[in-house]
Design an enzyme around this catalytic site. Structure first.
Site, PDB file in Angstrom:
ATOM      1  N   GLU A 296       0.810  -1.264  -0.076  1.00  0.00           N
ATOM      2  CA  GLU A 296      -0.031   0.140   0.076  1.00  0.00           C
ATOM      3  C   GLU A 296       0.789   1.242  -0.036  1.00  0.00           C
ATOM      4  O   GLU A 296       0.923   2.044   0.978  1.00  0.00           O
ATOM      5  CB  GLU A 296      -0.930   0.140   1.076  1.00  0.00           C
TER       6      GLU A 296
ATOM      7  N   GLU B 152      -6.338  -8.331  -0.538  1.00  0.00           N
ATOM      8  CA  GLU B 152      -6.534  -8.553   0.822  1.00  0.00           C
ATOM      9  C   GLU B 152      -8.243  -8.206   0.882  1.00  0.00           C
ATOM     10  O   GLU B 152      -8.731  -7.184   0.156  1.00  0.00           O
ATOM     11  CB  GLU B 152      -5.936  -7.149   1.571  1.00  0.00           C
TER      12      GLU B 152
HETATM   13  C1  GLA Z   1      -4.373  -2.825   4.981  1.00  0.00           C
HETATM   14  C2  GLA Z   1      -2.903  -3.557   5.147  1.00  0.00           C
HETATM   15  C3  GLA Z   1      -2.896  -4.735   6.076  1.00  0.00           C
HETATM   16  C4  GLA Z   1      -3.716  -4.397   7.281  1.00  0.00           C
HETATM   17  C5  GLA Z   1      -5.067  -4.279   7.009  1.00  0.00           C
HETATM   18  C6  GLA Z   1      -6.315  -4.105   7.777  1.00  0.00           C
HETATM   19  O1  GLA Z   1      -4.892  -3.205   3.910  1.00  0.00           O
HETATM   20  O2  GLA Z   1      -2.321  -3.634   3.965  1.00  0.00           O
HETATM   21  O3  GLA Z   1      -1.523  -4.791   6.329  1.00  0.00           O
HETATM   22  O4  GLA Z   1      -3.235  -3.525   7.870  1.00  0.00           O
HETATM   23  O5  GLA Z   1      -5.275  -2.970   6.048  1.00  0.00           O
HETATM   24  O6  GLA Z   1      -7.537  -3.670   7.312  1.00  0.00           O
END
Ligand code: GLA
Length: 687
Positions: A176, A325
């Site tokens: 991210e 994710e």
């Molecule tokens: C993000 C991060 C993860 C985690 C999630 C929790 O997307 O990439 O490492 O922290 O949020 O929602």
């Protein structure tokens, strides 16, 4: 003697052959399933003796992919230059024994304490001059050469060790991308970037109109960094520099990953939906696969908004993507971290697949016992036993296994494209003119009704190839580069149907006002233009071809200069200026058509406008009528089409299928399906 030597040689040959076979065997793995259920697994947080139990539970749930490693730098390189990847090798091998493939995240979003302590310049600097501290993540400076050296070395170590491991599917670079640095060295890099773009200060001063407020520059090192409020040309340049710097930050790792990996291993990074901290089209061009982190946060899944975000992500590479994710029930960072309802997580997984996802991966498998995210949703609890949601995800796993063959090789195809650009969203956000004006909402206001009719929409940048679309809609395309303008003009001249939404074509590539009124270089083609724009404090009535309705927050007074330019909608009584004036105009150009909508339309009028747009351009629903609340998404392959049907309405709904179809999940053929709330059907028809 000769005989003995001969026998010795034969034995050696046999041994070499057998050893070679063994090596080849260990490098082989059965092909990964086409539709993957996955989870984020952090083996470094648990004793190795626990791994087997976790992997067995994953396998039981139909999990075939784990993403590992993306925050494990201090475990991978506990001291400068001392790498320990044996544990990761063992974790990948252990997962492979359960038919679970691995995606390795490079750990560069979380540098170890020794690194930033010894080289504090690798820590990013906030705007107030404070350096970030160790203890959270994303504390690194993405522009810092020293940091990049370390990042490349750890990525190279990973690639050399695992780049030919058959159980490794691909790489996720970092995690991210978001936080940037305002340190003096980064500022100097920005000034160099500006110099490379503009060449001379005279050129820069002219393009940014720096005569305004005495902003003229007589040396490159006078150029400041501005964010939020500042010269529009400078603001846009900073964001482009940020984007290019993320691209080179990524390329630094990507090059060593690619050089040391099998060609079929993909390289991706995980993005965050509509997040606009950098231009994703710039950064994604070097990647193989787009992947995003799909979190609902508070509330429940909005299939229209979330569907648009899938389509945005699919547009980065214009092919299938991954949801790398997603939330197992709930998150830990919203105002209220409610859980999704029973059945909603499954519905969401299929909604992802319908929009073109080939993998859905839950973050995370099990909460770390300590650390910042203890409350986040998981699939097993802190005791290592399944939580209630586990069985629903296991159902998804079984269904993915079943539907994989039907969905293999299928992808989304749309007759409608919505154009989206980061330059334009930034430009509007910096000067909203009406604080309720949200460029993302503007895009979704068009997307929703168009998706409902066409049942499939692409979201692509304005320079994308457009010929294959029957309808192209450009809402809020505020910054229009010459290349984009040429692309749009050619599209219409070749018979395309182009609809421009409010605030389109106002700025040029330097975020300067176009010297022609909106839509700037498209005004001649339109045979009309925007005479004036008005931020509204209350709704203005509107009427015409699309019925009667309201324009709630933004109205552009249009004029139709060309005799062939029709007025489709007019404003009713309001501020005197707008009264009776054109709000939407349209002109036929050969076989093509260009339309300009100057009013932010209420949902009912927008639905009528969308109907008109699709009728004009001959767009047909991909499936056919579905009851309200049912989402249908087509995926096409060489053998036919697969439709994912999901009921988001409160009560059960029956969907009549357009013909006899195979029920992919339940087997047999069907002419209709009845779906309870959050019910899913996957049906296929041969071509
Ligand atoms: C993000 C991060 C993860 C985690 C999630 C929790 O997307 O990439 O490492 O922290 O949020 O929602």
């Amino acid at each position: 003697m000769i005989k003995a030597r001969f026998i010795f040689r034969c034995v050696c040959l046999v041994l070499t052959f057998a050893f070679g076979l063994c090596r080849r065997a260990s490098a082989q793995a059965p092909a990964a399933p086409p539709l993957l259920l996955g989870t984020a697994w952090y083996p470094e947080q648990w004793p190795e003796s626990r791994w087997e139990a976790d992997l067995a539970l994953m396998q039981q749930a139909g999990v075939h992919m784990v993403r590992v490693g993306e925050f494990a730098w201090s475990r991978m390189e506990p001291e400068e230059g001392h790498y320990d990847l044996d544990w990761l090798d063992r974790a990948i091998t252990a997962a492979g024994k359960h038919n679970i493939y691995t995606v390795i995240g490079t750990p560069t979003a979380a540098p170890p304490a020794w690194l930033t302590q010894k080289y504090p310049e690798t820590l990013r600097m906030e705007q107030d001059g404070q350096r970030a501290q160790h203890g959270n993540r994303q504390q690194f400076n993405w522009a810092n050469p020293k940091y990049r050296d370390f990042a490349r070395k750890i990525a190279e170590q990973l690639a050399k060790r695992f780049g030919h491991n058959a159980y490794v599917l691909g790489w996720q670079i970092d995690n991210e991308y978001a936080a940037v640095s305002f340190d003096p060295e980064t500022k100097a890099q920005f000034q160099d970037w500006v110099k490379a773009r503009y060449g001379t200060l005279d050129n820069l001063n002219a393009r940014w109109t720096t005569a305004y407020w005495s902003e003229s520059y007589s040396a490159w090192n006078q150029i400041p960094i501005q964010v939020g409020y500042g010269n529009p040309g400078l603001l846009l340049s900073w964001m482009r520099f940020v984007s290019d710097t993320w691209r080179s930050y990524q390329k630094n790792q990507l090059d060593v990953l690619r050089a040391n990996s099998d060609a079929q291993k993909f390289i991706t990074t995980n993005t965050m939906g509509w997040f606009d901290g950098y231009d994703h089209y710039t950064v994604e061009q070097d990647l193989d696969l787009a992947a995003w982190d799909d979190y609902v946060g508070e509330g429940h899944l909005d299939p229209v908004r979330n569907g648009a975000t899938h389509d945005l992500t699919r547009g980065f590479k214009q092919k299938n993507f991954w949801v790398i994710e997603t939330q197992p029930g709930s998150v830990n960072w919203a105002d209220i971290n409610n859980s999704l309802d029973k059945g909603e997580v499954r519905a969401m997984a299929w909604h992802d697949v319908g929009h073109g996802a080939d993998a859905v991966s839950y973050w995370q498998w099990r909460s770390a016992l300590n650390g910042q995210e203890q409350y986040h949703g998981t699939l097993v609890g802190s005791d290592g036993a399944p939580v209630p949601l586990y069985s629903e995800v296991a159902q998804v796993g079984k269904e993915f296994e079943k539907a994989g063959p039907a969905l293999a090789g299928t992808s989304v195809k749309s007759e409608v494209a919505i154009l989206h650009s980061y330059d334009s969203r930034w430009a509007i956000q910096w000067q909203k003119h009406n604080n309720k004006y949200n460029p993302q909402d503007e895009i979704v206001s068009y997307y929703g009704p168009l998706r409902a009719i066409a049942q499939s929409v692409d979201i692509v940048p304005p320079t994308a190839t457009l010929n294959h679309y029957k309808l192209v809609v450009a809402p809020g395309l505020n910054v229009l580069s010459d290349a984009a303008a040429k692309n749009l003009i050619a599209y219409v001249e070749q018979g395309g149907n182009l609809v421009l939404g409010q605030r389109t074509g106002m700025k040029d590539d330097d975020n300067s006002l176009q010297p022609q009124r909106q839509p700037g270089p498209l005004a001649d083609l339109l045979g009309g233009r925007v005479e004036q724009y008005y931020a509204l404090t209350g709704p203005v009535p509107i009427q015409g071809t699309w019925g009667t309705g309201e324009c709630p927050l933004w109205a552009e007074l249009l004029s139709a200069k060309d005799s062939g330019t029709e007025v489709l909608m007019r404003y009713g009584k309001s501020n005197g200026w707008l009264d009776g004036q054109p709000a939407a105009i349209s002109r036929k150009v050969g076989e093509g058509r260009i339309t300009y909508i100057g009013a932010w339309l209420d949902p009912k009028t927008m639905a009528a406008a969308a109907k008109w747009m699709t009728e004009q351009s001959g767009v047909k629903p991909a499936f056919g009528p579905v009851p309200s609340g049912v989402e249908v998404s087509p995926r096409y392959g060489v053998h036919g089409v697969v439709y994912v049907l999901i009921n988001f309405a409160d009560g059960p709904q029956t969907v009549k299928l357009p013909g006899e179809m195979t029920d992919v999940l339940e087997g047999g053929t069907k002419r209709s399906v009845t779906l309870a709330k959050y019910g899913v059907a996957v049906v296929s028809a041969a071509r």
